[in-house]
Scaffold this active site. Structure first.
Site, PDB file in Angstrom:
ATOM      1  N   ARG A 297      -9.804   9.101  14.168  1.00 60.47           N
ATOM      2  CA  ARG A 297      -8.992   9.670  13.085  1.00 60.47           C
ATOM      3  C   ARG A 297      -9.697  10.831  12.393  1.00 60.47           C
ATOM      4  NH1 ARG A 297      -8.455   7.727   7.027  1.00 60.47           N
ATOM      5  NH2 ARG A 297     -10.654   7.372   7.427  1.00 60.47           N
TER       6      ARG A 297
ATOM      7  N   GLY B 223       0.854  -1.193   0.000  1.00 55.93           N
ATOM      8  CA  GLY B 223       0.000   0.000   0.000  1.00 55.93           C
ATOM      9  C   GLY B 223       0.886   1.238   0.000  1.00 55.93           C
TER      10      GLY B 223
ATOM     11  N   GLY C  89     -11.555  10.123  -0.813  1.00 57.72           N
ATOM     12  CA  GLY C  89     -11.651  11.544  -0.458  1.00 57.72           C
ATOM     13  C   GLY C  89     -10.423  12.341  -0.807  1.00 57.72           C
ATOM     14  N   GLY C  90      -9.248  11.924  -0.346  1.00 54.80           N
ATOM     15  CA  GLY C  90      -8.039  12.669  -0.657  1.00 54.80           C
ATOM     16  C   GLY C  90      -6.977  12.539   0.402  1.00 54.80           C
TER      17      GLY C  90
ATOM     18  N   SER D 292      -4.826   9.494   6.982  1.00 55.10           N
ATOM     19  CA  SER D 292      -4.156   8.191   7.038  1.00 55.10           C
ATOM     20  C   SER D 292      -3.255   7.943   5.830  1.00 55.10           C
ATOM     21  CB  SER D 292      -5.167   7.064   7.194  1.00 55.10           C
ATOM     22  OG  SER D 292      -6.266   7.278   6.372  1.00 55.10           O
ATOM     23  N   LEU D 293      -3.673   8.399   4.650  1.00 51.69           N
ATOM     24  CA  LEU D 293      -2.755   8.272   3.513  1.00 51.69           C
ATOM     25  C   LEU D 293      -1.487   9.075   3.832  1.00 51.69           C
ATOM     26  CD1 LEU D 293      -5.132   8.720   0.424  1.00 51.69           C
ATOM     27  CD2 LEU D 293      -3.956   6.630   1.099  1.00 51.69           C
TER      28      LEU D 293
ATOM     29  N   HIS E 279     -17.033   3.919   9.560  1.00 48.87           N
ATOM     30  CA  HIS E 279     -17.420   4.989   8.641  1.00 48.87           C
ATOM     31  C   HIS E 279     -18.943   5.016   8.601  1.00 48.87           C
ATOM     32  CE1 HIS E 279     -17.753   7.600   5.213  1.00 48.87           C
ATOM     33  NE2 HIS E 279     -16.448   7.800   5.237  1.00 48.87           N
TER      34      HIS E 279
ATOM     35  N   GLU F 122      -1.346   1.777   8.281  1.00 49.19           N
ATOM     36  CA  GLU F 122      -2.498   1.491   9.151  1.00 49.19           C
ATOM     37  C   GLU F 122      -2.214   0.429  10.211  1.00 49.19           C
ATOM     38  OE1 GLU F 122      -6.099   1.379   6.860  1.00 49.19           O
ATOM     39  OE2 GLU F 122      -7.267   0.675   8.572  1.00 49.19           O
TER      40      GLU F 122
ATOM     41  N   ARG G 271     -16.770  11.172  12.806  1.00 44.13           N
ATOM     42  CA  ARG G 271     -17.385   9.929  12.333  1.00 44.13           C
ATOM     43  C   ARG G 271     -18.033   9.085  13.427  1.00 44.13           C
ATOM     44  NH1 ARG G 271     -12.747   8.244   7.905  1.00 44.13           N
ATOM     45  NH2 ARG G 271     -13.395   9.836   6.445  1.00 44.13           N
TER      46      ARG G 271
ATOM     47  N   HIS H  48     -14.052   0.725   9.294  1.00 49.94           N
ATOM     48  CA  HIS H  48     -13.367   1.467   8.246  1.00 49.94           C
ATOM     49  C   HIS H  48     -11.877   1.671   8.491  1.00 49.94           C
ATOM     50  CE1 HIS H  48     -12.967   4.198   4.946  1.00 49.94           C
ATOM     51  NE2 HIS H  48     -12.661   5.219   5.709  1.00 49.94           N
TER      52      HIS H  48
ATOM     53  N   GLU I 249     -13.203  18.120   4.452  1.00 46.23           N
ATOM     54  CA  GLU I 249     -14.020  16.991   4.910  1.00 46.23           C
ATOM     55  C   GLU I 249     -14.411  17.219   6.364  1.00 46.23           C
ATOM     56  OE1 GLU I 249     -13.152  12.960   3.570  1.00 46.23           O
ATOM     57  OE2 GLU I 249     -11.412  13.758   2.549  1.00 46.23           O
TER      58      GLU I 249
ATOM     59  N   ALA J 299      -8.994   4.445  -1.415  1.00 43.87           N
ATOM     60  CA  ALA J 299      -9.203   5.772  -0.811  1.00 43.87           C
ATOM     61  C   ALA J 299      -9.809   6.717  -1.831  1.00 43.87           C
ATOM     62  CB  ALA J 299      -7.880   6.323  -0.276  1.00 43.87           C
TER      63      ALA J 299
HETATM   64  C1  LIG Z   1     -12.862   2.677   1.123  1.00 44.28           C
HETATM   65  C2  LIG Z   1     -11.773   3.441   1.815  1.00 44.28           C
HETATM   66  C3  LIG Z   1     -11.627   4.811   1.603  1.00 44.28           C
HETATM   67  C4  LIG Z   1     -10.604   5.526   2.223  1.00 44.28           C
HETATM   68  N1  LIG Z   1     -10.438   6.867   1.957  1.00 44.28           N
HETATM   69  C5  LIG Z   1      -9.389   7.529   2.476  1.00 44.28           C
HETATM   70  C6  LIG Z   1      -9.109   8.874   2.117  1.00 44.28           C
HETATM   71  O1  LIG Z   1      -9.808   9.478   1.309  1.00 44.28           O
HETATM   72  N2  LIG Z   1      -8.026   9.485   2.676  1.00 44.28           N
HETATM   73  C7  LIG Z   1      -7.211   8.856   3.566  1.00 44.28           C
HETATM   74  O2  LIG Z   1      -6.242   9.448   4.035  1.00 44.28           O
HETATM   75  N3  LIG Z   1      -7.440   7.559   3.914  1.00 44.28           N
HETATM   76  C8  LIG Z   1      -8.492   6.896   3.387  1.00 44.28           C
HETATM   77  N4  LIG Z   1      -8.709   5.583   3.732  1.00 44.28           N
HETATM   78  C9  LIG Z   1      -7.755   4.909   4.613  1.00 44.28           C
HETATM   79  C10 LIG Z   1      -6.481   4.593   3.833  1.00 44.28           C
HETATM   80  O3  LIG Z   1      -6.826   4.177   2.533  1.00 44.28           O
HETATM   81  C11 LIG Z   1      -5.668   3.507   4.515  1.00 44.28           C
HETATM   82  O4  LIG Z   1      -5.513   3.787   5.870  1.00 44.28           O
HETATM   83  C12 LIG Z   1      -4.293   3.388   3.886  1.00 44.28           C
HETATM   84  O5  LIG Z   1      -4.412   3.281   2.492  1.00 44.28           O
HETATM   85  C13 LIG Z   1      -3.556   2.195   4.449  1.00 44.28           C
HETATM   86  O6  LIG Z   1      -2.381   2.037   3.720  1.00 44.28           O
HETATM   87  P1  LIG Z   1      -1.356   0.901   4.120  1.00 44.28           P
HETATM   88  O7  LIG Z   1      -0.218   1.042   3.183  1.00 44.28           O
HETATM   89  O8  LIG Z   1      -1.072   0.957   5.563  1.00 44.28           O
HETATM   90  O9  LIG Z   1      -2.141  -0.478   3.878  1.00 44.28           O
HETATM   91  P2  LIG Z   1      -2.894  -1.079   2.595  1.00 44.28           P
HETATM   92  O10 LIG Z   1      -3.030  -0.096   1.509  1.00 44.28           O
HETATM   93  O11 LIG Z   1      -4.126  -1.719   3.097  1.00 44.28           O
HETATM   94  O12 LIG Z   1      -1.878  -2.200   2.083  1.00 44.28           O
HETATM   95  C14 LIG Z   1      -1.683  -3.390   2.801  1.00 44.28           C
HETATM   96  C15 LIG Z   1      -0.812  -4.321   1.979  1.00 44.28           C
HETATM   97  O13 LIG Z   1      -0.394  -5.417   2.788  1.00 44.28           O
HETATM   98  C16 LIG Z   1      -0.591  -6.648   2.085  1.00 44.28           C
HETATM   99  N5  LIG Z   1      -0.714  -7.715   3.089  1.00 44.28           N
HETATM  100  C17 LIG Z   1      -1.567  -7.800   4.140  1.00 44.28           C
HETATM  101  N6  LIG Z   1      -1.288  -8.915   4.860  1.00 44.28           N
HETATM  102  C18 LIG Z   1      -0.242  -9.532   4.247  1.00 44.28           C
HETATM  103  C19 LIG Z   1       0.506 -10.715   4.512  1.00 44.28           C
HETATM  104  N7  LIG Z   1       0.248 -11.509   5.571  1.00 44.28           N
HETATM  105  N8  LIG Z   1       1.511 -11.046   3.659  1.00 44.28           N
HETATM  106  C20 LIG Z   1       1.796 -10.278   2.577  1.00 44.28           C
HETATM  107  N9  LIG Z   1       1.125  -9.146   2.287  1.00 44.28           N
HETATM  108  C21 LIG Z   1       0.131  -8.777   3.115  1.00 44.28           C
HETATM  109  C22 LIG Z   1      -1.818  -6.367   1.235  1.00 44.28           C
HETATM  110  O14 LIG Z   1      -1.939  -7.299   0.185  1.00 44.28           O
HETATM  111  C23 LIG Z   1      -1.498  -4.944   0.758  1.00 44.28           C
HETATM  112  O15 LIG Z   1      -0.550  -4.994  -0.285  1.00 44.28           O
HETATM  113  C24 LIG Z   1      -9.731   4.863   3.113  1.00 44.28           C
HETATM  114  C25 LIG Z   1      -9.886   3.492   3.338  1.00 44.28           C
HETATM  115  C26 LIG Z   1     -10.892   2.780   2.699  1.00 44.28           C
HETATM  116  C27 LIG Z   1     -11.045   1.317   2.953  1.00 44.28           C
END
Ligand SMILES: Cc1cc2nc3c(=O)[nH]c(=O)nc-3n(C[C@H](O)[C@H](O)[C@H](O)COP(=O)(O)OP(=O)(O)OC[C@H]3O[C@@H](n4cnc5c(N)ncnc54)[C@H](O)[C@@H]3O)c2cc1C
Length: 530
Positions: free
Chosen positions: A392, A18, A54-55, A397-398, A250, A381, A296, A357, A121, A52
């Protein structure tokens, strides 16, 4: 990455692709280190990041780091770690500029004069959020993907699932390492889904970037990978985890059948949409003076209360009567998804329900993303930086994943430059994985039923409103399930389904135990002591 039989060595192993994992990988690779980036998905763009909408927080014209700090602290019920909030607010916008705007050229929306368009937001005091339509995460991850796939220092392994972290205390076969006071993370056992075998990946530094936990709940906006596996692996290895009771629900997921619900972004309410009852009367002002843009947790509880009062399975969100902008242009993705589900959002209100969420807690880390376990980092996350406190602020979070990913990358690169490497003796003392189960393949009916048990238990007992008796019941049920799963695990050959189920159950237990320990309502943990 060098290979010997089933064993690999890499400078840095990053688990998760991510925004957080990609940010670590790019920072380290740009500094000349070789990194291995793995995901259990079949490409980089699995996980929550591409979802994600919103932004991402940037800096508005009448904005300041102090104002952003205040908004984050207010949303987080001042349960936040102030140092982390300050760090994010001061550093965040510059890192967005350096990485997302200048290096990756993410196509954020601009006006006719080429200035960024900034939106607002819930609970933000000014317009400060950069966005790409309503698919901001997708645009960011696509830009990362292009850069990362062509980078010579980054090796990407898809369909690789981490099972367990390797530590000197738990896995070394040499007694002397068990006597060392400091336990070290040396890499991870990884299940290669295509080859159906477990590989031993050793790394000087390991980074967990596995995302959230929403999939342990019945209703969630989260991607299928969000089952808390990083949290569980770190916990099992003895790293400190924190604030795990704080699950943000959410308020607005489109009401449909099925597990992963489509999120209706808060930005729609930012542009004027309002919650209404079946007769069209708005109701949020009756619950909070901030109305439809209240934080929220308050909105989610208000909706649950409305649903309980009316006996309906949802409430309505009305954009048709209140949003003045061109909805299909400003929210193309939401417009399209609602049409597919049978609703024309420009003409009628849509049914919405709250859904799990965002995970505000996680593996405790410092400003560099270091955990309490030596050589283990956590970002995004799955980590708990303290930024979000008990709840939050939208679109932070992004930013947190990007900023901490970058900081972790810099921190690891400094350590690697000091030649702070793993000893050959320690690596040589680590055995390969031996699968306990050999009996017979898993029964899909058992796996499906166990997941239903986890998801229903979490939704009903550890959801938006938590009572003492519900939590007690959840603990008993989940611990019983966990015992059964250990048996299952001992007798069944390893598979992705089995790993996920095991991690999902352990994750649910960690959340439930945290919720049980915290007897006070704060932020998104709403506790009723009866
Ligand atoms: C619908 C939605 C809308 C959102 N909108 C917003 C927004 O507008 N603005 C904002 O700031 N945040 C938003 N968020 C929150 C934000 O998207 C997340 O908090 C953030 O993207 C998390 O990023 P990350 O890199 O930590 O994890 P993720 O993007 O979830 O990536 C996790 C990665 O880990 C991998 N993984 C998991 N377990 C394993 C394992 N055991 N072995 C190998 N790989 C594994 C997955 O395959 C993936 O590649 C939103 C979230 C959702 C669900």
């Amino acid at each position: 990455m060098s290979k010997e039989n089933n064993r690999y060595y890499t400078d840095v192993l990053i688990i998760g692709t991510g925004i957080a994992g990609c940010s670590v990988a790019l920072t380290l690779a740009n500094k000349g280190f070789s990194v291995t980036l793995i995901t259990s998905g079949d490409d980089i763009d699995t996980g929550n990041s591409p979802l994600a909408q919103g932004g991402i927080v940037y800096r508005g014209p009448n904005d300041s780091p102090k104002l952003l700090q205040q908004d984050i602290l207010t949303a987080g019920w001042k349960y936040n770690y102030q140092k982390s909030v300050k760090y994010l607010s001061n550093k965040g916008p510059d890192i967005v500029k350096d990485i997302l705007i200048n290096e990756l050229n993410v196509p954020f929306e601009r006006d006719e004069d080429s200035n960024f368009k900034l939106t607002k937001e819930g609970a933000h005091s000014v317009n400060r959020i950069l966005y790409c339509g309503d698919y901001t995460g997708r645009a960011i991850i696509d830009s990362f993907k292009r850069k990362i796939k062509e980078h010579p220092n980054i090796k990407i392994l898809t369909k690789h699932t981490a099972i367990d972290l390797i530590t000197s205390h738990h896995h070394s076969l040499k007694l002397e390492f068990k006597y060392h006071l400091i336990n070290q993370c040396i890499g991870a056992y990884i299940y290669n889904q295509q080859e159906d075998r477990v590989e031993t990946v050793m790394a000087d530094y390991t980074v967990l970037a596995t995302g959230g936990v929403g999939q342990v709940y019945l209703h969630t906006t989260n991607a299928p990978s969000s089952i808390g596996s990083g949290l569980v692996m770190a916990y099992r290895s003895g790293a400190k985890v924190m604030n795990c009771e704080f699950i943000q629900f959410h308020p607005t997921a489109l009401y449909q059948r099925g597990g992963q619900k489509f999120l209706i972004s808060e930005a729609l309410r930012g542009e004027g949409a309002r919650f209404v009852r079946i007769d069209g009367t708005p109701f949020m002002k009756e619950y909070d003076p901030r109305g439809d843009l209240a934080p929220r947790d308050i909105v989610s509880r208000a909706i649950v209360e409305e649903m309980l009062r009316t006996g309906d399975d949802f409430v309505y969100l009305d954009a048709a009567d209140f949003v003045k902008k061109d909805i299909p242009k400003r929210f193309p993705n939401i417009y399209k998804k609602c049409l597919e589900a049978g609703y024309d959002i420009t003409k009628e209100p849509i049914p919405v329900v709250p859904a799990a969420h965002f995970f505000c807690g996680g593996i405790l880390v410092d400003l560099e993303g270091r955990t309490t376990l030596n050589r283990l980092y956590a970002v995004g996350e799955v980590s708990c930086t303290g930024v979000h406190g008990a709840n939050r602020l939208a679109s932070t979070s992004l930013l947190e994943g990007l900023v901490w990913g970058h900081s972790a990358g810099l921190s690891i690169s400094k350590r690697l430059q000091k030649k702070n490497r793993l000893s050959k003796k320690l690596m040589g003392s680590i055995p390969d994985w031996s699968s306990p189960g050999t009996d017979k393949n898993e029964d899909p009916a058992l796996v499906a039923q166990d997941w239903l048990t986890i998801k229903h238990t979490m939704w009903n007992y550890v959801g938006i409103v938590r009572t003492t008796s519900r939590l007690k019941r959840a603990r008993e049920d989940l611990h019983n399930l966990s015992k059964r799963l250990y048996e299952f695990y001992r007798n069944t050959p390893i598979s992705k389904n089995l790993i996920d189920l095991f991690h999902g159950c352990q994750c649910a237990i960690i959340i439930t135990d945290s919720a049980n320990r915290n007897t006070k309502s704060v932020g998104c943990h709403f506790r009723v002591n009866r």
